[in-house]
Design a protein around this motif. Structure first.
Motif, short mmCIF file in Angstrom:
data_model
loop_
_atom_site.label_atom_id
_atom_site.label_comp_id
_atom_site.label_asym_id
_atom_site.label_seq_id
_atom_site.Cartn_x
_atom_site.Cartn_y
_atom_site.Cartn_z
N GLN A 68 -1.88 8.65 -5.08
CA GLN A 68 -0.55 9.23 -4.89
C GLN A 68 0.50 8.16 -5.20
O GLN A 68 0.42 7.03 -4.68
CB GLN A 68 -0.38 9.73 -3.46
CG GLN A 68 -1.34 10.88 -3.15
CD GLN A 68 -0.85 11.73 -2.00
OE1 GLN A 68 -0.11 11.25 -1.13
NE2 GLN A 68 -1.27 12.98 -1.98
N PHE A 69 1.43 8.52 -6.06
CA PHE A 69 2.39 7.55 -6.58
C PHE A 69 3.80 8.10 -6.32
O PHE A 69 4.06 9.28 -6.55
CB PHE A 69 2.14 7.41 -8.09
CG PHE A 69 2.75 6.18 -8.70
CD1 PHE A 69 2.03 4.99 -8.76
CD2 PHE A 69 4.04 6.21 -9.23
CE1 PHE A 69 2.57 3.85 -9.33
CE2 PHE A 69 4.59 5.07 -9.80
CZ PHE A 69 3.85 3.89 -9.85
N PRO A 70 4.72 7.26 -5.86
CA PRO A 70 6.03 7.79 -5.46
C PRO A 70 6.91 8.15 -6.67
O PRO A 70 6.89 7.47 -7.68
CB PRO A 70 6.64 6.63 -4.68
CG PRO A 70 6.02 5.41 -5.28
CD PRO A 70 4.61 5.81 -5.66
N LEU A 71 7.67 9.24 -6.53
CA LEU A 71 8.58 9.65 -7.61
C LEU A 71 9.72 8.66 -7.81
O LEU A 71 10.32 8.61 -8.87
CB LEU A 71 9.15 11.05 -7.29
CG LEU A 71 8.25 12.23 -7.64
CD1 LEU A 71 8.77 13.51 -6.99
CD2 LEU A 71 8.15 12.42 -9.15
N THR A 72 10.04 7.92 -6.77
CA THR A 72 11.07 6.89 -6.93
C THR A 72 10.52 5.54 -6.45
O THR A 72 9.68 5.49 -5.55
CB THR A 72 12.34 7.20 -6.10
OG1 THR A 72 11.96 7.33 -4.73
CG2 THR A 72 12.99 8.50 -6.56
N ARG A 73 11.00 4.51 -7.08
CA ARG A 73 10.65 3.13 -6.71
C ARG A 73 9.14 2.86 -6.71
O ARG A 73 8.61 2.24 -5.79
CB ARG A 73 11.28 2.75 -5.36
CG ARG A 73 12.79 2.60 -5.51
CD ARG A 73 13.42 2.14 -4.24
NE ARG A 73 13.14 3.06 -3.16
CZ ARG A 73 13.53 2.94 -1.92
NH1 ARG A 73 14.21 1.89 -1.57
NH2 ARG A 73 13.24 3.83 -1.01
N GLY A 74 8.46 3.31 -7.75
CA GLY A 74 7.04 2.99 -7.90
C GLY A 74 6.86 1.56 -8.40
O GLY A 74 7.81 0.92 -8.89
N CYS A 157 -6.65 1.98 -17.42
CA CYS A 157 -5.81 3.10 -16.98
C CYS A 157 -5.94 3.31 -15.47
O CYS A 157 -6.98 3.01 -14.87
CB CYS A 157 -6.23 4.41 -17.65
SG CYS A 157 -5.74 4.55 -19.38
N ALA A 158 -4.88 3.87 -14.91
CA ALA A 158 -4.90 4.30 -13.51
C ALA A 158 -4.38 5.74 -13.47
O ALA A 158 -3.35 6.04 -14.08
CB ALA A 158 -4.02 3.40 -12.65
N ASP A 159 -5.11 6.60 -12.80
CA ASP A 159 -4.75 8.02 -12.73
C ASP A 159 -3.99 8.28 -11.44
O ASP A 159 -4.43 7.87 -10.36
CB ASP A 159 -6.02 8.87 -12.80
CG ASP A 159 -6.78 8.60 -14.09
OD1 ASP A 159 -6.21 8.83 -15.16
OD2 ASP A 159 -7.94 8.11 -14.01
N ILE A 160 -2.87 8.96 -11.57
CA ILE A 160 -1.99 9.16 -10.41
C ILE A 160 -1.56 10.62 -10.27
O ILE A 160 -1.70 11.42 -11.21
CB ILE A 160 -0.71 8.28 -10.50
CG1 ILE A 160 0.14 8.67 -11.73
CG2 ILE A 160 -1.08 6.80 -10.57
CD1 ILE A 160 1.54 8.06 -11.73
N THR A 161 -1.08 10.94 -9.10
CA THR A 161 -0.33 12.17 -8.87
C THR A 161 0.99 11.77 -8.22
O THR A 161 0.99 11.02 -7.23
CB THR A 161 -1.08 13.12 -7.90
OG1 THR A 161 -2.34 13.46 -8.47
CG2 THR A 161 -0.29 14.39 -7.64
N TYR A 162 2.10 12.20 -8.82
CA TYR A 162 3.39 11.88 -8.22
C TYR A 162 3.58 12.66 -6.92
O TYR A 162 3.20 13.84 -6.84
CB TYR A 162 4.52 12.24 -9.19
CG TYR A 162 4.75 11.17 -10.23
CD1 TYR A 162 5.43 10.00 -9.91
CD2 TYR A 162 4.28 11.33 -11.53
CE1 TYR A 162 5.64 9.01 -10.85
CE2 TYR A 162 4.50 10.34 -12.49
CZ TYR A 162 5.18 9.19 -12.14
OH TYR A 162 5.39 8.22 -13.07
N VAL A 163 4.13 11.99 -5.94
CA VAL A 163 4.50 12.68 -4.70
C VAL A 163 5.94 12.27 -4.35
O VAL A 163 6.40 11.20 -4.74
CB VAL A 163 3.57 12.33 -3.51
CG1 VAL A 163 2.15 12.80 -3.77
CG2 VAL A 163 3.60 10.85 -3.19
N SER A 164 6.60 13.18 -3.64
CA SER A 164 7.97 12.86 -3.26
C SER A 164 7.96 11.63 -2.35
O SER A 164 6.99 11.37 -1.64
CB SER A 164 8.61 14.04 -2.52
OG SER A 164 7.96 14.21 -1.29
#
Ligand SMILES: *[C@@H]1O[C@H](CO)[C@@H](O)[C@H](O)[C@H]1NC(C)=O
Ligand SMILES: *[C@@H]1O[C@H](CO)[C@@H](O)[C@H](O)[C@H]1NC(C)=O
Ligand SMILES: *[C@@H]1O[C@H](CO)[C@@H](O)[C@H](O)[C@H]1NC(C)=O
Ligand SMILES: *[C@@H]1O[C@H](CO)[C@@H](O)[C@H](O)[C@H]1NC(C)=O
Length: 220
Positions: A68-74, A157-164
């Motif tokens: 899980q990757f943040p939509l802001t400030r990743g 590569c790193a696989d992510i899903t954006y989360v709020s």
């Protein structure tokens, strides 16, 4: 998270500190479980030496567990075990990108050089159409002469899903430490001539600094 890689780096650092005169120079004691550069966070795909020069992901695996990757400030936390150059960081907003052309530039200024250690880079927020639940794959593409006398192109590569950001509660292990923080000097002559006590004293100071950096997020 790649505690194993962290540990591998910490152990390698201890080896340097303890190094006898006949021990190889740093950079020659390499983990055989990662390429020259790996993601520490977000988690990367399974690495294998036979695939790490293969575009686009240096892996024969499909996207696996997504971080899980943040939509802001990743940010990206990298672990580097050998000098690497011309690092392009790209992203594909897809479920399973299969070629380089699926990726677009994420960090616009190419990273000229990465030295052994840990490095962390903030990344721009994605475009507005990328929302909570969007999958993506982050790609590293870089040059290294890891294990050989020739420069080759490596991929990871790193696989992510954006989360709020409201749903994102991970403390990204974001810090910079290089192997220079662990060794007295990069100067070969100095290393040969240095009294062991001088080297291990300064090495220990660097090592402690490194562990303070590691510890500051491990404890969070
Ligand atoms: C994201 O990827 C996971 C598997 O990695 C999949 O189950 C999920 O359906 C994908 N989400 C979208 C929005 O495509
Ligand atoms: C690989 O490329 C880098 C950066 O251009 C250079 O510093 C290094 O010496 C090269 N290594 C070899 C073995 O040619
Ligand atoms: C780590 O170093 C890079 C390159 O100097 C810099 O861009 C980045 O912001 C640094 N990261 C941290 C967490 O200080
Ligand atoms: C590592 O070394 C760099 C430059 O030599 C310095 O700026 C940085 O603060 C050091 N980091 C730690 C954790 O000691």
């Amino acid at each position: 998270m790649r505690y194993a890689q962290l540990l591998a780096f910490a152990l390698a650092a201890i080896q340097w500190v303890k190094a006898d005169d006949d021990t190889p120079a740093h950079g020659e004691e390499e983990s055989e479980e990662m390429g020259p550069v790996a993601f520490m966070w977000p988690e990367d795909r399974e690495w294998s030496a036979s695939d790490d020069n293969t575009a686009p992901c240096g892996s024969s695996e499909e996207p696996g567990e997504r971080t899980q990757f943040p939509l802001t400030r990743g940010a990206l936390a990298l672990v580097i075990q050998d000098d690497s150059w011309n690092v392009d960081v790209s992203i594909a907003y897809q479920n399973d990108p299969s070629e380089n052309s699926d990726f677009e530039t994420l960090i616009t200024t190419r990273i000229a050089e990465l030295d052994p250690g840990h490095a962390c880079y903030s990344v721009p927020d994605p475009p507005r159409d990328v929302i909570d639940g969007t999958n993506a794959t982050i790609q590293l593409r870089y040059t290294s002469d890891f294990d050989t006398d020739t420069n080759e192109t490596f991929y990871a590569c790193a696989d992510i899903t954006y989360v709020s950001s409201a749903r994102f509660d991970t403390e990204i292990p974001c810090f910079n430490v290089t192997s220079d923080n662990f060794t007295a000097s990069d100067d070969d002559e100095d290393e040969e001539d240095a009294a062991g006590s001088l080297r291990s004293n300064t090495g220990t100071v660097g090592l402690v600094a490194g562990f303070v950096a590691l510890g500051s997020w491990l404890l969070l």
